[in-house]
Design a protein around this motif. Structure first.
Motif, short mmCIF file in Angstrom:
data_model
loop_
_atom_site.label_atom_id
_atom_site.label_comp_id
_atom_site.label_asym_id
_atom_site.label_seq_id
_atom_site.Cartn_x
_atom_site.Cartn_y
_atom_site.Cartn_z
N TRP A 269 48.61 -18.87 -23.05
CA TRP A 269 47.78 -18.91 -23.75
C TRP A 269 46.73 -18.42 -23.04
O TRP A 269 46.35 -17.85 -21.86
N THR A 270 45.21 -17.67 -24.12
CA THR A 270 44.30 -16.98 -23.80
C THR A 270 42.82 -16.85 -23.93
O THR A 270 42.55 -18.02 -25.30
N ASP A 271 42.07 -17.84 -23.38
CA ASP A 271 40.99 -18.32 -23.56
C ASP A 271 40.01 -17.13 -24.04
O ASP A 271 39.51 -18.23 -25.37
N ARG A 272 40.25 -15.67 -23.92
CA ARG A 272 39.24 -15.47 -25.01
C ARG A 272 39.46 -15.04 -26.46
O ARG A 272 37.95 -15.43 -26.94
N THR A 273 41.16 -15.04 -26.59
CA THR A 273 41.27 -15.12 -27.95
C THR A 273 41.55 -16.41 -28.75
O THR A 273 41.46 -16.89 -29.58
N GLN A 274 41.22 -17.42 -27.74
CA GLN A 274 41.56 -18.92 -27.73
C GLN A 274 43.08 -19.16 -28.79
O GLN A 274 42.80 -19.61 -30.64
N SER A 275 44.25 -18.72 -28.22
CA SER A 275 45.37 -18.30 -28.85
C SER A 275 46.18 -18.25 -27.84
O SER A 275 45.91 -17.36 -26.87
N TRP A 276 48.04 -18.10 -29.06
CA TRP A 276 48.71 -18.28 -27.81
C TRP A 276 49.09 -16.64 -28.36
O TRP A 276 48.93 -15.97 -29.00
N GLU A 277 49.64 -15.78 -27.26
CA GLU A 277 49.86 -14.54 -26.96
C GLU A 277 50.94 -14.33 -26.61
O GLU A 277 51.19 -14.15 -25.59
N VAL A 278 52.07 -13.31 -27.20
CA VAL A 278 53.20 -12.95 -26.47
C VAL A 278 52.92 -11.86 -24.86
O VAL A 278 52.55 -11.04 -25.27
N PHE A 279 53.60 -12.56 -24.20
CA PHE A 279 54.43 -12.55 -23.02
C PHE A 279 55.09 -11.21 -22.90
O PHE A 279 54.48 -9.96 -22.30
N VAL A 280 56.17 -11.60 -23.42
CA VAL A 280 57.74 -10.66 -23.14
C VAL A 280 58.52 -11.35 -24.31
O VAL A 280 58.47 -12.76 -24.70
N ILE A 281 58.75 -10.48 -25.01
CA ILE A 281 60.15 -10.95 -25.83
C ILE A 281 61.58 -10.46 -25.35
O ILE A 281 61.47 -9.23 -24.59
N VAL A 282 62.38 -11.59 -25.80
CA VAL A 282 63.14 -11.37 -24.54
C VAL A 282 64.77 -10.45 -25.00
O VAL A 282 65.01 -9.64 -23.98
N GLN A 283 64.58 -9.59 -26.83
CA GLN A 283 65.43 -9.23 -27.42
C GLN A 283 63.84 -8.19 -27.37
O GLN A 283 63.43 -7.75 -28.29
N MET A 284 64.29 -6.74 -26.99
CA MET A 284 63.36 -6.13 -26.99
C MET A 284 63.77 -4.83 -28.13
O MET A 284 62.95 -3.45 -29.14
N ASP A 285 65.02 -4.30 -28.28
CA ASP A 285 65.63 -3.24 -29.96
C ASP A 285 66.89 -3.33 -30.32
O ASP A 285 67.49 -4.71 -29.58
N ASN A 286 67.49 -2.89 -31.01
CA ASN A 286 68.40 -3.06 -32.35
C ASN A 286 69.68 -3.22 -31.47
O ASN A 286 70.73 -3.77 -31.57
N CYS A 287 69.88 -2.57 -30.03
CA CYS A 287 70.37 -3.12 -29.41
C CYS A 287 71.00 -4.49 -28.72
O CYS A 287 71.76 -4.99 -28.68
N ASP A 288 70.09 -5.03 -29.16
CA ASP A 288 70.18 -6.11 -28.76
C ASP A 288 70.36 -7.49 -30.00
O ASP A 288 71.34 -8.71 -29.51
N ASN A 289 71.19 -6.12 -30.84
CA ASN A 289 72.08 -7.40 -31.65
C ASN A 289 73.36 -7.32 -31.16
O ASN A 289 74.25 -6.18 -30.76
N TYR A 290 73.98 -8.38 -31.43
CA TYR A 290 75.03 -9.03 -30.76
C TYR A 290 76.31 -7.51 -31.73
O TYR A 290 76.49 -7.81 -32.04
N ALA A 291 76.38 -7.63 -30.66
CA ALA A 291 78.07 -6.28 -30.65
C ALA A 291 77.98 -5.20 -31.64
O ALA A 291 79.03 -5.30 -32.28
N LEU A 292 77.32 -4.54 -31.41
CA LEU A 292 76.23 -3.62 -32.36
C LEU A 292 77.32 -2.35 -32.58
O LEU A 292 77.50 -1.93 -33.60
N CYS A 293 78.10 -2.33 -31.59
CA CYS A 293 78.64 -1.21 -31.31
C CYS A 293 80.36 -1.25 -31.14
O CYS A 293 81.25 -0.19 -30.49
N GLY A 294 80.64 -2.78 -31.51
CA GLY A 294 82.12 -3.24 -31.30
C GLY A 294 83.07 -2.95 -29.79
O GLY A 294 82.33 -2.77 -29.17
#
Length: 823
Positions: A269-294
């Protein structure tokens, strides 16, 4: 009888007056109706009835008390809402919470671990709703707690996992929509078939596992290293398997949420914007799609394409591999022979899916190797815990899937290989070492010669100037040059070498010109092609901007950022030397009707994704968060393989860990790419760059500049035109004719959708770049965008004319401009 009736009425009224007050408990004599709430002792959380979003349904929920946005962290009756406000909650004498509708039918109820004598329900400051005996506050003796039945939110102190004795499974499930808290498509839970792993599923399909826990982090999340904000802990023993976390600053409102589109993210929570802001997303990129490369494939988000086979393996179906269909994975070059097999070490990786593995915490790595060697079915082994040099044993007996390659914080795994394959790999390594040794000797010899020649040249220059007709070279004070370059921490190029490389800055070598000055192509004596940005003496930018660019890019290393090789500061000359980009800048290709024909959709989509990854690195993964402030087509360069590289950091600014926004009285940037809050009020943040990125995406899809775009049916700019088509369900009409036949329709429409999300008027509505990268690389649902900022080209002029600016904003799509005295 009359006295008894009065007594009953008074008792009933007293119970309701009690629950209406700011108390944290509910007893068996009280009822809680719509409008009544109980509040935790510290005033942090509140329990009551609420209707999410635009819904009129009623739910019993717990939300944050201290903030204006009613944010539910737990919902009791998420599958069976009340249709009106006549429902009520009560606590039975057996210690069971019961939610009843107007007809006294049970809508939801808790349970109890044992018979109760004098139970009370209490809302704690942790957000946990508990049922306990009135005189027993021992947390081990609770009759029931909401923390055992989470919804989509994991709060500090909650356990995400399983009790292996009782079978209790604490898992998260996403909401169906912002208006509907019922179970959505995504779940996140520990699966315990082998070594326990957290698995995020969409329905029954595995979408993302963060990897086995290694004592410090999940092996697939190298970015989640120990930090000063929170500590993650995982417990795996004979009775329990769970994940939990602790915030280091309890005054911060922060939570982990499984979003409706399947993202596992931390919101603050950020008081300045009075909203919830994303601090981190665990999935970062396309490689986080399970077993993408087999099987036996490795994914590296920094490579193009992302997938490659592990050493000792080749694609199972090469034709599919060439078509970027990697699902069938890789096969061994050489079959195994149990009696002679060995193991090859792979470093810096995410460990494979471990749900069918075997583990032992007390074994050493050598014992682990011996055990794997003796079992012909064992395919790989590794340490479980990487702390203190490593400990424990993890064995795999199946094909290895979901491996990633990282640049930092990866792990080591030993994979079974045929002896002949190991000999071949070792032979290649020996040859490489010999080549490195020979190269080192050659480089050392060359260095000695160069130093000698440089000394001779230096002594000669002290006596003579350059030949007439060439740029006159008068050396600056050597100590001054040295001090400047030390401040910039960047290799220094000799002016004479640059003059020679560019043929004395001849017009035939001139690549272009911007606000900084001219840019020239050059070829050094060793054959290296370079681009030289030479500060013009009439440039509006001076040494401060020059140093600013060096400071912000010198230490940045990413495949989607242009590499700064060095600088030259001698006399009045100030130059930056970059790697040469043979395919020029993006604007040269997409805005030219003839040149744009060479850019098919796969190329454009690769460029969009590359720019997104470069921005994500600047905003999140670099040493300091960096705001570019002048992202545009002209500042995206293309290498020989058409990979995009963000350039021109003269206007960039760094943010500290806790900074989210800054204000400037000097607005600089390019009209057509500037976010509204920046152009009008001088406020800039990472969301300013997100806006510019969104403009770029729409330009890449459409092939026209945002500024100056014209359409016979309206006066809207490109953003307005894209928004209008989207609202009418005609987004594909935005696509440039040159790529309509080469475009993957779902990718094109998804890119337009993401672009519109990025250019929304309010910064709070725009996604951050972590979200953008995920949205571009996934197939999940996307939120609906709101109207763009600068929907009409007149917006900026109209707004700036009413501001307190002391001069008008003059701008173009080609040049970086400035406006002083913004509000």
């Amino acid at each position: 009888m009359e006295g008894l009736g009065i007594l009953l009425v008074c008792s009933f009224l007293l119970s309701h007056l009690t629950i209406s007050a700011a108390v944290d408990t509910l007893n068996t004599t009280q009822l809680m109706r719509d409008g009544d709430t109980i509040v935790s002792a510290g005033g942090r959380f509140e329990l009551g009835f609420f209707s999410p979003g635009a819904s009129r349904k009623k739910y019993l929920a717990i939300w944050y008390k201290q903030i204006p946005v009613k944010t539910a962290v737990w919902v009791a009756n998420r599958e069976l809402p009340l249709n009106d406000s006549s429902g009520f909650l009560k606590l039975t004498k057996q210690g069971i919470l019961v939610l009843l509708d107007r007809n006294r039918r049970t809508v939801w109820s808790s349970n109890s671990s044992r018979p109760a004598r004098n139970p009370v329900a209490q809302l704690l400051d942790s957000g946990n709703l508990i049922v306990r005996e009135e005189n027993d506050s021992n947390p081990e003796n609770l009759l029931w707690q909401s923390f055992d039945y989470p919804c989509d939110t994991l709060l500090q102190g909650m356990k995400l996992g399983r009790n292996l004795i009782t079978g209790l499974d604490r898992y998260l499930s996403s909401w169906k929509s912002p208006d509907d808290p019922s179970h959505g498509n995504f779940t996140y839970r520990f699966e315990v078939g082998g070594f326990p792993e957290l698995i995020l599923r969409e329905g029954s399909v595995v979408r993302f596992p963060p990897g086995p826990w290694n004592g410090l982090r999940f092996s697939g999340t190298p970015e989640l290293r120990p930090n000063k904000f929170f500590t993650v802990s995982v417990v795996i023993n004979e009775t329990e398997v769970y994940d939990t976390y602790e915030l280091h600053n309890s005054t911060i409102l922060s939570r982990m949420v499984l979003s409706q589109n399947g993202l596992w993210e931390r919101l603050t929570w950020t008081d300045r914007t009075q909203s919830w802001e994303v601090f981190v997303i665990v999935q970062m990129d396309n490689c986080d799609n399970y077993a993408l490369c087999g099987a036996y494939g490795s994914c590296n988000a920094s490579n193009t394409p992302e997938c490659s086979c592990l050493k000792g393996f080749v694609p199972q179906f090469p034709k599919n591999w060439d078509a970027k269909n990697w699902s069938n994975g890789c096969a061994r070059k050489t079959p195994l022979n149990c009696s002679t097999d060995g193991f090859l070490k792979f470093s810096g990786v995410k460990l494979p899916d471990s749900r069918k593995s075997w583990f032992n915490y007390s074994m050493t790595l050598e014992e682990c190797k011996n055990l794997c060697t003796k079992n012909c079915s064992c395919t790989a082994y590794s340490n479980i815990d990487i702390r203190d040099g490593g400990s424990g044993c993890l064995l795999w007996f199946v094909d290895l899937v979901d491996i990633q390659q990282f640049t930092e914080n990866g792990q080591e795994i030993y994979i079974r290989m045929a002896a002949s394959e190991l000999d071949q790999i070792e032979s290649i390594k020996s040859k490489e070492k010999e080549r490195v040794r020979v190269a080192f000797v050659c480089v050392l010899t060359a260095a000695v010669l160069i130093v000698g020649l440089s000394l001779v040249l230096y002594l000669w220059r002290k006596r003579y100037h350059e030949k007439p007709g060439l740029l006159t070279y008068v050396p600056e004070s050597s100590s001054n040059v040295k001090n400047q370059n030390e401040d910039l921490e960047l290799p220094s190029f000799d002016l004479a070498a640059i003059v020679f490389a560019t043929d004395n800055f001849s017009m035939k070598n001139k690549l272009g010109e911007g606000g900084f000055g001219a840019v020239y192509k050059g070829i050094l004596k060793d054959g290296l092609e370079i681009a030289v940005k030479r500060l013009s003496k009439s440039s509006g930018q001076g040494l401060d901007e020059f140093k600013n660019e060096v400071i912000h890019i010198a230490k940045l290393k990413h495949r989607n950022l242009v590499e700064l090789l060095g600088c030259c500061i001698q006399g009045d000359e100030k130059m930056l030397i970059y790697e040469f980009m043979p395919n020029k800048s993006l604007d040269f290709l997409i805005f030219d009707e003839t040149q744009s024909m060479s850019l098919d959709w796969p190329m454009r989509y690769n460029i969009i994704n590359g720019i997104a990854r470069g921005l994500l690195y600047l905003h999140q993964d670099s040493r300091q968060r960096i705001i570019h402030r002048d992202l545009k087509a002209a500042n995206v360069l293309l290498d020989s393989e058409m990979n995009p590289k963000i350039s021109d950091f003269g206007l960039a600014r760094s943010f500290g860990d806790k900074e989210t926004e800054a204000n400037t009285r000097k607005v600089v940037g390019t009209y057509g790419y500037m976010a509204p809050e920046y152009a009008i009020d001088g406020l800039y943040s990472i969301k300013s760059d997100v806006f510019s990125f969104g403009v770029l995406v729409l330009e890449i899809v459409n092939g026209n500049c945002n500024r100056g775009f014209c359409h016979p049916d309206h006066q809207l700019n490109l953003l307005g035109h894209a928004w209008r088509l989207f609202a009418e369900g005609k987004s594909f009409e935005l696509v440039a004719s040159a790529i309509r036949d080469t475009g993957n329709a779902s990718e094109v429409l998804r890119s337009i959708h993401v672009g519109l999300l990025c250019v929304q008027h309010s910064p709070e509505d725009r996604p951050n770049m972590s979200n953008v990268v995920m949205m571009l690389g996934s197939q999940g649902p996307l939120p609906q965008p709101r109207q763009p900022g600068f929907f009409n080209e007149r917006d900026l002029v109209d707004q700036s004319s009413s501001s307190s600016a002391s001069q008008k904003l003059l701008s173009s799509n080609d040049f970086t401009i400035g406006m002083s005295e913004a509000r």
